[in-house]
Design an enzyme around this catalytic site. Sequence first.
Site, mmCIF file in Angstrom:
data_model
loop_
_atom_site.group_PDB
_atom_site.id
_atom_site.type_symbol
_atom_site.label_atom_id
_atom_site.label_comp_id
_atom_site.label_asym_id
_atom_site.label_seq_id
_atom_site.Cartn_x
_atom_site.Cartn_y
_atom_site.Cartn_z
ATOM 1 C CB THR A 1 -0.976 0.036 1.193
ATOM 2 O OG1 THR A 1 -0.234 0.211 2.402
ATOM 3 C CG2 THR A 1 -1.823 -1.221 1.271
ATOM 4 N N GLY B 1 2.219 2.148 -2.684
ATOM 5 C CA GLY B 1 3.311 1.615 -3.516
ATOM 6 C C GLY B 1 3.638 2.467 -4.717
ATOM 7 C CB SER C 1 4.739 7.958 -3.799
ATOM 8 O OG SER C 1 5.512 9.090 -3.440
ATOM 9 N N GLY C 2 7.739 7.130 -3.189
ATOM 10 C CA GLY C 2 8.688 7.061 -2.081
ATOM 11 C C GLY C 2 9.117 5.649 -1.695
ATOM 12 C CB ILE C 3 9.217 4.070 1.684
ATOM 13 C CG1 ILE C 3 10.209 5.051 2.328
ATOM 14 C CG2 ILE C 3 9.339 2.675 2.267
ATOM 15 C CD1 ILE C 3 9.908 5.391 3.790
ATOM 16 N N GLY C 4 7.369 3.050 -0.694
ATOM 17 C CA GLY C 4 6.570 1.967 -1.286
ATOM 18 C C GLY C 4 7.006 1.671 -2.709
ATOM 19 C CB SER D 1 8.112 6.930 12.012
ATOM 20 O OG SER D 1 9.042 7.995 12.135
ATOM 21 C CE1 TYR E 1 3.830 10.084 9.860
ATOM 22 C CE2 TYR E 1 5.758 10.526 11.217
ATOM 23 C CZ TYR E 1 5.171 9.901 10.130
ATOM 24 O OH TYR E 1 5.936 9.081 9.318
#
Length: 248
Positions: free
Chosen positions: A11, A13, A15-18, A136, A149
């Site tokens: 999920t 997926g 952008s970025g880390i995904g 995080s 957050y």
Amino acid sequence: MKLQNKIAVITGGNSGIGLATAHEFKQQGARVIIIGRNPEAVAAAATEVGGETLGLVADVSKVADLEAAFRVIQEKYGRVDVLFANAGIAKFAPLAEVSEAFFVEQVAINVKGAYFTAQKALPLLAEGASVIFTSSTVSHFGMPGSSVYSLTKAALINLAKTLAVELAGKKIRVNVVSPGPIATPIFGKMGLPEAAVQELGGAILAQVPLARFGEASEIAKAVTYLASADAAYVTGTELLVDGGMAQA
Ligand code: NAD
């Protein structure tokens, strides 16, 4: 080829880390399904990763969207071997300025979204499947302005521990990856002016012992470890990939 023929759902997926993890999973032999909220971004990411990669549109904060996505996955693949529940947003504000809507949005995506991603995937999770949540490094210390957050991310650590025990009978492993500051588009989506983002970035960098931002590909490699048989005896734990930030 650590994930040969594995069915892997990510999920966030697109952008970025995904997205970096989608590339890594694909390289390791997995058949990848990307779930994201933005139809164009999902389609572009699926094309970029290439091969058989499937893009599905769902808002993880909506349980009906998750049900529909996993229904498609069930029809097309019949099982899930790796679930990377990674979609998330980050918005910072001091306690006095947090509105109900601000609070509810982050909890709905980061906590409720991850929770029901796992629940709706559960009937498809194969024996020996691996579930990974993205928490995080901020789960481990106080960062001014990050109260909402950080609490959403800290919740996922206990969720992983609980599900690790609850699902162990099915030989499903559940773990957490906790990134430190990683250079991804998330910082541009915080609703802060560019100067404030730069200032935040500088303040964060000063707290990282390895003195740099991490790369999304470095998180992808840690997630691949947790997803693979290399971590066959690892469950209920957290892998911090944060340049030492939580220890400083
Ligand atoms: P990103 O903004 O590049 O990616 C976030 C992804 O989540 C995007 O694909 C976005 O479309 C998706 N998403 C957001 N809300 C969604 C929703 N309601 N439904 C479906 N998809 C949704 O950011 P990133 O840095 O790659 O973040 C990935 C995860 O890593 C997040 O959970 C974030 O909290 C966590 N994280 C990031 C950092 C960092 O420094 N970048 C550090 C620690 C943790």
